[in-house]
Structures are given as structure tokens and as C-alpha cells.
Design an enzyme around this catalytic site. Structure first.
Site, short mmCIF file in Angstrom:
data_model
loop_
_atom_site.label_atom_id
_atom_site.label_comp_id
_atom_site.label_asym_id
_atom_site.label_seq_id
_atom_site.Cartn_x
_atom_site.Cartn_y
_atom_site.Cartn_z
NE ARG A 57 -2.66 0.41 3.50
CZ ARG A 57 -1.89 0.69 4.57
NH1 ARG A 57 -1.25 1.85 4.63
NH2 ARG A 57 -1.76 -0.17 5.56
CE1 TYR A 109 -18.76 10.97 -13.94
CE2 TYR A 109 -17.36 10.85 -11.99
CZ TYR A 109 -18.27 10.26 -12.85
OH TYR A 109 -18.68 8.98 -12.62
O1 P1T Z 1 -14.41 7.16 -12.85
P1 P1T Z 1 -13.19 7.60 -12.13
O2 P1T Z 1 -11.93 6.98 -12.61
O3 P1T Z 1 -13.37 7.54 -10.64
O4 P1T Z 1 -12.98 9.17 -12.51
C1 P1T Z 1 -13.84 10.17 -12.08
C2 P1T Z 1 -13.74 11.33 -13.02
C3 P1T Z 1 -12.98 12.43 -12.65
N1 P1T Z 1 -12.84 13.52 -13.46
C4 P1T Z 1 -13.44 13.56 -14.66
C5 P1T Z 1 -13.26 14.77 -15.53
C6 P1T Z 1 -14.20 12.48 -15.11
O5 P1T Z 1 -14.76 12.56 -16.32
C7 P1T Z 1 -14.37 11.33 -14.28
C8 P1T Z 1 -15.19 10.17 -14.68
N2 P1T Z 1 -16.08 10.43 -15.75
C9 P1T Z 1 -16.92 9.52 -16.30
C10 P1T Z 1 -17.03 8.25 -15.92
C11 P1T Z 1 -17.73 10.04 -17.42
O6 P1T Z 1 -18.31 9.25 -18.20
O7 P1T Z 1 -17.81 11.27 -17.58
#
Ligand code: P1T
Length: 395
Positions: A57, A109
Site C-alpha cells: 500500500r 463530472y
Molecule cells: O471514474 P473515475 O476513474 O473515478 O474518474 C472520475 C472522473 C474524474 N474527473 C473527470 C473529468 C471524469 O470525467 C471522471 C469520470 N467520468 C466519467 C465516468 C464520465 O463518463 O464522464
């Protein structure tokens, strides 16, 4: 040059760094590609006497290589990998304390909004969501207890372009670091630290990996104090990626420069065609002269990216029909893979944003977001035509 030690990487081009940074042939076997080290623990010659790794970790050789590679691409001295983009975001927000305030771009997002709204707010950390296209609004939103400024640019899903250097100056005057989520642009198209941001965040799930087969996140900074605190939090909170996922992202990164060139070329062509289509009310793509952030994008980016949002004329049933008819584009959340994806932000990725906020942002029933992949452009356009025909039939 191929296996230049890490301290010379600052002089190499991004195309070279994407392939080599953070990686050297394995000293034991000479393996050229980064080995996947699965061991969760590392033998110590005596208590506390180890070779740089003690527990999986806290650190892992495959993760170290990934951290070195993305940090080099972002021009950062510290790189930290996480188990998801949301994990990366949550770690950065743990720099804050109850009573602190964040100024955040109004278009982020849905999952990022949810962390602010449902996780941080109950912990006493408040966020103001501001349309940062107007720097005056950013200045007015700053409070004495503002401890962080956060933006996505281009933003998800409205592809707003915010002035990184302009906002960084305001944040700095207020004593708050600026965090830029660089997921949509990638360091190939935009390097926020060069423009004055303090921290870069990524969902590596997207373009950096590029093959839609690993969920991951990343944080980069060149601020030693922030880097040290983030390193502590990465280990203490424990949202770290598996060595196998680190390997997949490292492998994906090697083609990031060529992939991004093609994503941009194809998206430019499709955005132009969509803008001329009679069933399209509005195309949002920073590469179009009609985009309000076009001039700024030309200044602060090396290309407008591979994401397009557009308003389909008609009602929700017609949007559904459009998405259901697609055969090459998958109707799916996420973005940035070699394969093309299409989605409906109001129902899918941004459902956790309250309806009135969505309306104010323009996330309507007709809004469709495309992640333009690397398939033949003719096949992509023929597929969109299939969608338009289905929308007409559903009208
Ligand atoms: O899904 P994850 O790896 O946890 O990432 C989150 C995230 C953070 N920042 C941005 C700009 C993102 O677009 C996302 C995740 N977005 C999607 C899953 C989507 O379809 O827009």
C-alpha cells in the site's frame, strides 16, 4: 537516450517521455517492459533496512514507474497514483479541514459534484460552484476561508474552457492552491502546472490508459509541501491501484501521443459535420470558432480534444432512439478509449447533479456527449447518420 535516467527526462519531448519516463530495464533480468510486481510485502535485511519498498500500500515498483511517467508528462516533481479518479479527488480534498471553503467550476463530472455535495459538505467543507468563464465571478467567490480552487477544463460535459493562468493568479492571491482536473485534455494537449496551477488531477480510466480496461486516478504537483501531504494521505487512506492496473496504464501511455493526435483530428471533422446537420441545434466543441472559449483554447491548449457535446433537436424519446440506434459508438458512460462512446449526460454521467443545476448548465434532454474514438471516420459518421434517422422516426 532510450533508457535515459529519470533526471534527464525534463529535456525529452512528451512523445518520448510517454514511452520511457519512470522506466528503466529491470536491473535483475534486463526486462525492457516494466515488470508487474505483485508481492504485497518486501523482505528487509533487518528491521527498517529495505530497498525502498516495505509494504504494497505504501509503495510498489510498478506503481512507482507509473507515477514517474505521468509526473514527467505533467512536468511535475511528485506523482501519485490512485485506484480511481474519484479516489484521487477524495485524497486531494482530504487536504481540507472542517470550516474550509472551495471555489469550484460549475461544470464538473457528476461523481465529483457528488463528492463535494454528499461527502465533503456533511464533513463541514463547503463548495461554491462558479461559472469561471468570468474571472470577476471567481474573484467575488473567494472568501477568507477559501482553501482550494478546483476546475475541470475542458469541463464535463459542457466543454467550458476556463483560463487556468487567470484563475491561478486569483487563487494564489487568496492563498489557495488551484487544482485542475486535466482528464479531458491530457498532458499532451494542456499542462496546467506550466500555467500556474498547483495540482493536477486525472481519471486515468480515460485517455491516459486509453483502452477502457482499468479504473484509476492520478495527482501531480511540483509543490513539495503539498506533495508530502498527499503522499501521506495516499498511504493513510489507502485508495491505491493494483500493480496490474498500473501496468495497463503504463502500457496505454506509450501510445497516448499518437492516440491524442487522431482523437483530435477525428473529433474536429465530426464536430464540423455535426454543426452543418439540420437535426443538430448546437455543437459544443472547443475547436469550433462558434465555441465561446475557442480563442482561449487555442492559447492554452495544443488541441481541442476528442470530446464533443451536442444538442439534438427533438424530445427525450428522440435522444433515446438516437443512442439506441448506434452500432459503432457504444451507448456507455466513460470516455477516452480507442473505441467511440456516446451517452446522455442527464440520465447517465450527470444524474447526481440536481435537475435545476443541470438545466442552468444546459444539460438538457437533447444533450448527447460523444467520445470520438479511433475507428475509421467514415464508419463513425455513417453510425451517427443511423442515429439521426432513428431520431427522425421517433419524432
Ligand atoms: O471514474 P473515475 O476513474 O473515478 O474518474 C472520475 C472522473 C474524474 N474527473 C473527470 C473529468 C471524469 O470525467 C471522471 C469520470 N467520468 C466519467 C465516468 C464520465 O463518463 O464522464
Amino acid at each position: 537516450m532510450a533508457h535515459a535516467p529519470q533526471d534527464t527526462h525534463g529535456k525529452l519531448h512528451l512523445d518520448t517521455l510517454a514511452i520511457h519516463a519512470g522506466q528503466q530495464p529491470d536491473p535483475v533480468h534486463g526486462a525492457v517492459m516494466q515488470p508487474i510486481v505483485l508481492s504485497t510485502t518486501f523482505a528487509q535485511e533487518g528491521p527498517g533496512a529495505h530497498k525502498g519498498f516495505d509494504y504494497g500500500r505504501s509503495g510498489n515498483p510498478t506503481r512507482n514507474a507509473l507515477e514517474g511517467c505521468i509526473a514527467a508528462l505533467e512536468g511535475a516533481t511528485h506523482g501519485l497514483a490512485y485506484s480511481s479518479g474519484c479516489g484521487a479527488t477524495t485524497n486531494v480534498l482530504h487536504l481540507l479541514r472542517p470550516g474550509d471553503h472551495v471555489v469550484c467550476g460549475d461544470d464538473v463530472y457528476g461523481g465529483t459534484f457528488r463528492i463535494f455535495d454528499k461527502v465533503m459538505k456533511p464533513m463541514g467543507i463547503e463548495a461554491s460552484f462558479i461559472d469561471m468563464q468570468d474571472l470577476g465571478r471567481v474573484r467575488a467567490a473567494m472568501r477568507p476561508n477559501t482553501k482550494l480552487v478546483w476546475m475541470e477544463t475542458p469541463s464535463n460535459p459542457m466543454l467550458k474552457i476556463f483560463d487556468i493562468a487567470g484563475v491561478a493568479e486569483i487563487a494564489k492571491a487568496g492563498g489557495a492552491p488551484l487544482v485542475v482536473d486535466n482528464t479531458f485534455a491530457t498532458p499532451m494537449l494542456q499542462r496546467p502546472l506550466d500555467l500556474g496551477a498547483s495540482i493536477v488531477v486525472h481519471s486515468t480510466t480515460k485517455y491516459l490508459n486509453g483502452h477502457s480496461d482499468a479504473v484509476g486516478g492520478f495527482v501531480a504537483t511540483s509543490d513539495d509541501e503539498l506533495g508530502g501531504r498527499l503522499r501521506f494521505l495516499q498511504n493513510a487512506i489507502g485508495a491505491v491501484p493494483s500493480p496490474f492496473d498500473c501496468y495497463l496504464v503504463l502500457r496505454g501511455l506509450k501510445t497516448l501521443p499518437v492516440r491524442m493526435r487522431q482523437h483530435v483530428a477525428s473529433a474536429r471533422e465530426i464536430a464540423g459535420k455535426l454543426e452543418r446537420h439540420p437535426q443538430v441545434a448546437r455543437v459544443i466543441y472547443p475547436g469550433l470558432a462558434s465555441h465561446p472559449g475557442h480563442a482561449l483554447a487555442e492559447r492554452q491548449m495544443r488541441g481541442p480534444g476528442g470530446m464533443i457535446s451536442f444538442d439534438l433537436k427533438g424530445n427525450l424519446d428522440q435522444s433515446r432512439a438516437f443512442l439506441k440506434a448506434l452500432e459503432v459508438f457504444a451507448c456507455a458512460e466513460s470516455l477516452g478509449g480507442v473505441e467511440s462512446l456516446a451517452e446522455h449526460p442527464a440520465i447517465m454521467t450527470h444524474a447526481s447533479i440536481p435537475a435545476e443545476n443541470r438545466r442552468a448548465l444546459g444539460i438538457s434532454d437533447g444533450l448527447i456527449r460523444l467520445s470520438v474514438g479511433l475507428e475509421a471516420i467514415e464508419d463513425l459518421w455513417a453510425d451517427l447518420d443511423r442515429g439521426f434517422a432513428a431520431a427522425t422516426r421517433a419524432g
